[in-house]
Design a protein around this motif. Sequence first.
Motif, PDB file in Angstrom:
ATOM      1  N   LEU A 194       0.786  -1.187  -0.023  1.00 27.16           N
ATOM      2  CA  LEU A 194       0.029  -0.022   0.034  1.00 27.16           C
ATOM      3  C   LEU A 194       1.068   1.522   0.096  1.00 27.16           C
ATOM      4  O   LEU A 194       1.103   1.882   0.924  1.00 27.16           O
ATOM      5  N   SER A 195       1.397   1.713  -1.265  1.00 34.81           N
ATOM      6  CA  SER A 195       2.080   2.779  -1.344  1.00 34.81           C
ATOM      7  C   SER A 195       1.210   4.009  -1.215  1.00 34.81           C
ATOM      8  O   SER A 195       0.063   3.848  -1.515  1.00 34.81           O
ATOM      9  N   LEU A 196       1.819   5.243  -1.525  1.00 36.19           N
ATOM     10  CA  LEU A 196       0.848   6.310  -1.743  1.00 36.19           C
ATOM     11  C   LEU A 196       0.270   6.437  -3.090  1.00 36.19           C
ATOM     12  O   LEU A 196      -0.816   6.792  -3.199  1.00 36.19           O
ATOM     13  N   THR A 197       1.055   5.979  -3.846  1.00 33.76           N
ATOM     14  CA  THR A 197       0.464   5.611  -5.161  1.00 33.76           C
ATOM     15  C   THR A 197      -1.007   4.689  -5.470  1.00 33.76           C
ATOM     16  O   THR A 197      -1.701   5.238  -6.114  1.00 33.76           O
ATOM     17  N   THR A 198      -0.742   3.530  -4.878  1.00 29.28           N
ATOM     18  CA  THR A 198      -1.681   2.745  -4.608  1.00 29.28           C
ATOM     19  C   THR A 198      -2.923   3.282  -4.059  1.00 29.28           C
ATOM     20  O   THR A 198      -4.089   3.063  -4.334  1.00 29.28           O
ATOM     21  N   LEU A 199      -2.713   3.811  -2.771  1.00 29.28           N
ATOM     22  CA  LEU A 199      -3.972   4.474  -2.057  1.00 29.28           C
ATOM     23  C   LEU A 199      -4.540   5.549  -2.919  1.00 29.28           C
ATOM     24  O   LEU A 199      -5.671   5.595  -2.801  1.00 29.28           O
ATOM     25  N   LEU A 200      -3.684   6.322  -3.681  1.00 33.05           N
ATOM     26  CA  LEU A 200      -4.497   7.401  -4.635  1.00 33.05           C
ATOM     27  C   LEU A 200      -5.255   6.687  -5.594  1.00 33.05           C
ATOM     28  O   LEU A 200      -6.299   7.290  -5.956  1.00 33.05           O
ATOM     29  N   ILE A 201      -4.716   5.578  -6.134  1.00 31.06           N
ATOM     30  CA  ILE A 201      -5.458   4.960  -7.417  1.00 31.06           C
ATOM     31  C   ILE A 201      -6.622   4.424  -6.756  1.00 31.06           C
ATOM     32  O   ILE A 201      -7.797   4.699  -7.227  1.00 31.06           O
ATOM     33  N   ILE A 202      -6.594   3.628  -5.393  1.00 28.21           N
ATOM     34  CA  ILE A 202      -7.824   3.239  -4.848  1.00 28.21           C
ATOM     35  C   ILE A 202      -8.788   4.492  -4.674  1.00 28.21           C
ATOM     36  O   ILE A 202     -10.045   4.166  -5.110  1.00 28.21           O
ATOM     37  N   ALA A 203      -8.400   5.371  -4.098  1.00 28.36           N
ATOM     38  CA  ALA A 203      -9.251   6.500  -3.812  1.00 28.36           C
ATOM     39  C   ALA A 203     -10.100   7.134  -5.033  1.00 28.36           C
ATOM     40  O   ALA A 203     -11.146   7.374  -5.010  1.00 28.36           O
ATOM     41  N   ILE A 204      -9.184   7.259  -6.098  1.00 27.79           N
ATOM     42  CA  ILE A 204      -9.545   7.742  -7.094  1.00 27.79           C
ATOM     43  C   ILE A 204     -10.581   6.858  -7.916  1.00 27.79           C
ATOM     44  O   ILE A 204     -11.900   7.294  -8.541  1.00 27.79           O
ATOM     45  N   ALA A 205     -10.428   5.386  -7.973  1.00 22.52           N
ATOM     46  CA  ALA A 205     -11.091   4.550  -8.710  1.00 22.52           C
ATOM     47  C   ALA A 205     -12.355   4.214  -7.851  1.00 22.52           C
ATOM     48  O   ALA A 205     -13.459   4.092  -8.437  1.00 22.52           O
ATOM     49  N   GLY A 206     -12.376   4.468  -6.536  1.00 24.18           N
ATOM     50  CA  GLY A 206     -13.592   4.029  -5.730  1.00 24.18           C
ATOM     51  C   GLY A 206     -14.339   5.417  -6.057  1.00 24.18           C
ATOM     52  O   GLY A 206     -15.594   5.281  -5.994  1.00 24.18           O
ATOM     53  N   GLY A 207     -14.061   6.713  -5.822  1.00 24.14           N
ATOM     54  CA  GLY A 207     -14.762   7.896  -6.238  1.00 24.14           C
ATOM     55  C   GLY A 207     -15.486   7.967  -7.532  1.00 24.14           C
ATOM     56  O   GLY A 207     -16.226   8.229  -7.465  1.00 24.14           O
ATOM     57  N   TRP A 259      -5.452 -13.783  -5.910  1.00 20.86           N
ATOM     58  CA  TRP A 259      -5.318 -14.450  -7.221  1.00 20.86           C
ATOM     59  C   TRP A 259      -4.006 -14.098  -7.976  1.00 20.86           C
ATOM     60  O   TRP A 259      -4.005 -14.605  -9.323  1.00 20.86           O
ATOM     61  N   GLY A 260      -3.458 -13.306  -7.469  1.00 23.52           N
ATOM     62  CA  GLY A 260      -2.187 -12.952  -8.181  1.00 23.52           C
ATOM     63  C   GLY A 260      -2.117 -12.393  -9.401  1.00 23.52           C
ATOM     64  O   GLY A 260      -1.322 -12.411 -10.482  1.00 23.52           O
ATOM     65  N   ALA A 261      -2.977 -11.195  -9.403  1.00 17.84           N
ATOM     66  CA  ALA A 261      -2.976 -10.413 -10.513  1.00 17.84           C
ATOM     67  C   ALA A 261      -1.845  -9.407 -10.541  1.00 17.84           C
ATOM     68  O   ALA A 261      -1.069  -9.221  -9.616  1.00 17.84           O
ATOM     69  N   GLY A 262      -1.607  -8.643 -11.560  1.00 14.13           N
ATOM     70  CA  GLY A 262      -0.473  -7.709 -11.727  1.00 14.13           C
ATOM     71  C   GLY A 262      -0.459  -6.520 -10.561  1.00 14.13           C
ATOM     72  O   GLY A 262      -1.543  -6.274 -10.123  1.00 14.13           O
ATOM     73  N   THR A 263       0.685  -5.965 -10.435  1.00 12.43           N
ATOM     74  CA  THR A 263       0.492  -5.110  -9.363  1.00 12.43           C
ATOM     75  C   THR A 263       1.078  -3.826  -9.816  1.00 12.43           C
ATOM     76  O   THR A 263       1.290  -2.844  -9.183  1.00 12.43           O
ATOM     77  N   GLY A 264       1.121  -3.528 -11.150  1.00  8.26           N
ATOM     78  CA  GLY A 264       1.248  -2.168 -11.805  1.00  8.26           C
ATOM     79  C   GLY A 264       0.303  -1.411 -11.566  1.00  8.26           C
ATOM     80  O   GLY A 264      -1.119  -1.643 -11.056  1.00  8.26           O
ATOM     81  N   PRO A 265       0.468  -0.141 -11.954  1.00  8.84           N
ATOM     82  CA  PRO A 265      -0.771   1.031 -11.610  1.00  8.84           C
ATOM     83  C   PRO A 265      -1.891   0.704 -12.658  1.00  8.84           C
ATOM     84  O   PRO A 265      -3.310   0.867 -11.858  1.00  8.84           O
TER      85      PRO A 265
END
Length: 125
Positions: free
Chosen positions: A9-22, A61-67
């Motif tokens: 859970l890096s800052l980039t991941t958290l921002l992507i999660i928040a933007i995608a959820g919103g 399920w081991g999906a990719g971890t990129g942005p």
Amino acid sequence: MNLPLPVELSLTTLLIIAIAGGLAAWKAEHAGVAPGFGLFGDAVVGIFGAFDGVWALQAKWGAGTGPAATAAAALVGAAVLLFVARQFAIWWNRPRPAARPTPAVAVATGPRPERPVARAARAGR
């Protein structure tokens, strides 16, 4: 007890999660197919769903971890949780059968009290 997180859970991941959820919440509110919880409530549900989607698709399920993979997983998770929450809201607010009528209660019947009369009417004017 310190459990390791299966997803970084890096800052980039958290921002992507928040933007995608919103974004998913805004789109669900904009579509208006089923009753929602308002934009703020849908955003909260969408962000929780985005976290669930990233956790399920990447950790389990081991999906990719990129942005791009994180954004896709977050959108899928948010959409699924918003759909489930809205279906639950439909079920919760469904019309229910009317309850059996209650038996009538006896009401005291007697002379009614007189209404107050203005002074002018009492004086005969």
